[in-house]
Write a protein that holds these residues in place. Sequence first.
Motif, PDB file in Angstrom:
ATOM      1  N   ARG A 150       0.727  -1.328  -0.065  1.00  0.00           N
ATOM      2  CA  ARG A 150       0.006  -0.026  -0.046  1.00  0.00           C
ATOM      3  C   ARG A 150       0.748   1.358  -0.020  1.00  0.00           C
ATOM      4  O   ARG A 150       1.852   1.402   0.770  1.00  0.00           O
ATOM      5  CB  ARG A 150      -0.792  -0.024   1.149  1.00  0.00           C
ATOM      6  CG  ARG A 150      -1.622  -1.009   1.235  1.00  0.00           C
ATOM      7  CD  ARG A 150      -2.649  -0.998   2.664  1.00  0.00           C
ATOM      8  NE  ARG A 150      -3.395  -2.192   3.014  1.00  0.00           N
ATOM      9  CZ  ARG A 150      -4.537  -2.357   2.595  1.00  0.00           C
ATOM     10  NH1 ARG A 150      -5.025  -1.487   1.779  1.00  0.00           N
ATOM     11  NH2 ARG A 150      -5.208  -3.646   2.831  1.00  0.00           N
TER      12      ARG A 150
ATOM     13  N   SER B 213      -9.607  -1.591   2.658  1.00  0.00           N
ATOM     14  CA  SER B 213      -9.636  -2.271   4.225  1.00  0.00           C
ATOM     15  C   SER B 213      -8.922  -1.669   5.294  1.00  0.00           C
ATOM     16  O   SER B 213      -9.219  -1.573   6.304  1.00  0.00           O
ATOM     17  CB  SER B 213      -9.469  -3.919   3.949  1.00  0.00           C
ATOM     18  OG  SER B 213      -7.984  -3.931   3.883  1.00  0.00           O
TER      19      SER B 213
ATOM     20  N   ASP C 219      -2.404   0.820  -4.232  1.00  0.00           N
ATOM     21  CA  ASP C 219      -2.040  -0.524  -3.681  1.00  0.00           C
ATOM     22  C   ASP C 219      -2.250  -1.761  -4.704  1.00  0.00           C
ATOM     23  O   ASP C 219      -3.012  -1.491  -5.671  1.00  0.00           O
ATOM     24  CB  ASP C 219      -2.913  -0.607  -2.232  1.00  0.00           C
ATOM     25  CG  ASP C 219      -4.458  -0.692  -2.525  1.00  0.00           C
ATOM     26  OD1 ASP C 219      -4.930  -1.076  -3.767  1.00  0.00           O
ATOM     27  OD2 ASP C 219      -5.221  -0.383  -1.568  1.00  0.00           O
TER      28      ASP C 219
ATOM     29  N   ARG D 286      -5.071  -1.081  -7.148  1.00  0.00           N
ATOM     30  CA  ARG D 286      -5.754   0.221  -7.373  1.00  0.00           C
ATOM     31  C   ARG D 286      -4.970   1.114  -8.303  1.00  0.00           C
ATOM     32  O   ARG D 286      -3.836   1.314  -7.730  1.00  0.00           O
ATOM     33  CB  ARG D 286      -6.254   0.732  -6.195  1.00  0.00           C
ATOM     34  CG  ARG D 286      -7.377  -0.202  -5.332  1.00  0.00           C
ATOM     35  CD  ARG D 286      -7.989   0.665  -4.308  1.00  0.00           C
ATOM     36  NE  ARG D 286      -8.986  -0.066  -3.541  1.00  0.00           N
ATOM     37  CZ  ARG D 286      -8.975  -0.793  -2.741  1.00  0.00           C
ATOM     38  NH1 ARG D 286      -7.709  -1.207  -1.861  1.00  0.00           N
ATOM     39  NH2 ARG D 286     -10.171  -1.500  -2.107  1.00  0.00           N
TER      40      ARG D 286
HETATM   41  N1  UDP Z   1      -6.840  -7.353  -3.472  1.00  0.00           N
HETATM   42  C1  UDP Z   1      -6.976  -8.464  -4.183  1.00  0.00           C
HETATM   43  N2  UDP Z   1      -7.737  -9.656  -3.669  1.00  0.00           N
HETATM   44  C2  UDP Z   1      -8.302  -9.697  -2.838  1.00  0.00           C
HETATM   45  C3  UDP Z   1      -8.157  -8.691  -1.785  1.00  0.00           C
HETATM   46  C4  UDP Z   1      -7.563  -7.541  -2.125  1.00  0.00           C
HETATM   47  O1  UDP Z   1      -6.494  -8.296  -5.425  1.00  0.00           O
HETATM   48  O2  UDP Z   1      -8.681 -10.822  -2.431  1.00  0.00           O
HETATM   49  C5  UDP Z   1      -6.058  -6.012  -3.787  1.00  0.00           C
HETATM   50  C6  UDP Z   1      -7.223  -4.931  -4.059  1.00  0.00           C
HETATM   51  O3  UDP Z   1      -7.415  -4.899  -5.155  1.00  0.00           O
HETATM   52  C7  UDP Z   1      -6.347  -3.804  -3.755  1.00  0.00           C
HETATM   53  C8  UDP Z   1      -5.468  -4.500  -2.573  1.00  0.00           C
HETATM   54  O4  UDP Z   1      -5.287  -5.610  -2.647  1.00  0.00           O
HETATM   55  O5  UDP Z   1      -5.418  -3.242  -4.649  1.00  0.00           O
HETATM   56  C9  UDP Z   1      -5.770  -4.016  -0.975  1.00  0.00           C
HETATM   57  O6  UDP Z   1      -7.160  -4.544  -0.856  1.00  0.00           O
HETATM   58  P1  UDP Z   1      -7.724  -3.990   0.539  1.00  0.00           P
HETATM   59  O7  UDP Z   1      -7.283  -4.880   1.427  1.00  0.00           O
HETATM   60  O8  UDP Z   1      -7.982  -2.729   0.626  1.00  0.00           O
HETATM   61  O9  UDP Z   1      -9.381  -4.854   0.202  1.00  0.00           O
HETATM   62  P2  UDP Z   1     -10.735  -4.502  -0.411  1.00  0.00           P
HETATM   63  O10 UDP Z   1     -10.879  -3.142   0.004  1.00  0.00           O
HETATM   64  O11 UDP Z   1     -10.405  -4.640  -1.782  1.00  0.00           O
HETATM   65  O12 UDP Z   1     -11.542  -5.314   0.261  1.00  0.00           O
END
Ligand code: UDP
Length: 236
Positions: free
Chosen positions: A94, A100, A176, A201
């Motif tokens: 990130r 999340s 991220d 993202r």
């Molecule tokens: N991400 C992914 N697969 C998953 C969860 C997350 O590719 O199962 C990627 C998501 O696209 C982002 C980054 O990991 O670029 C962080 O995701 P985050 O933990 O914020 O989770 P989210 O908001 O997508 O639930």
Amino acid sequence: MQKREMIYEGKGKKMYSTDDSNLIIAEFKDDLTAFNAQKRGNEAGKGALNNKISTQIFHILQEKGIKTHLVQTLSDTEQLIKKVDIIPLEVVVRNIATGSLTKRLGIKEGIALPFSLVEFYYKNDELNDPIVTDEHCIAMGLVKSEKDLDILRHTAREINAILYKFFESKGLKLVDFKVEFGVDADGNILLADEISPDSCRFWDSKTNEKLDKDRFRQGIGEVKVAYEEVLRRILS
Ligand code: UDP
């Protein structure tokens, strides 16, 4: 290369065995899923776009010395890859707080983090991919040793350094992303899976417009248009 039977179907790809036991074929699907597959969709042509985008990104990384599973592109939606045992961790890097991270910790949406964060999530749909510490990873046997975690963390940071600069030059902020790694027959840890707008993202550098799967997650629409724009910029 002879394509044989399907050995695995995931949310975004189907895997097929080949006549070479060390190689498999990955076929990119048009399906879109979010929130642990509670939201499902389909976007004709998305698989082909992700195949092209991910292949370009893997080539950029390979040129900079990152070892990957990619062997060659076979068709619009297919690539030949080395067979690996996937390490059951989603390695997330990130640069800007969103998703999340902001929900869990209350960090303000959109702020640039003082340094890039690397996090490990245990790949387990039933448990909703929980975040895990190094000690969890070792205690649960998700990796062989602490050294492997160091390799994952170090390689994820290297990938971030290369891609952050690359996307910056294309007018995109790499907010991220998630990567996965696998172990090949010789014990090497290779970058596996894909790197695409499904797993990253991307925000437009000037407008902060979202050009990734958040358009699907949040129902913004024009998902394919956004993925096409990412490909156009990568190739420009
Ligand atoms: N991400 C992914 N697969 C998953 C969860 C997350 O590719 O199962 C990627 C998501 O696209 C982002 C980054 O990991 O670029 C962080 O995701 P985050 O933990 O914020 O989770 P989210 O908001 O997508 O639930």
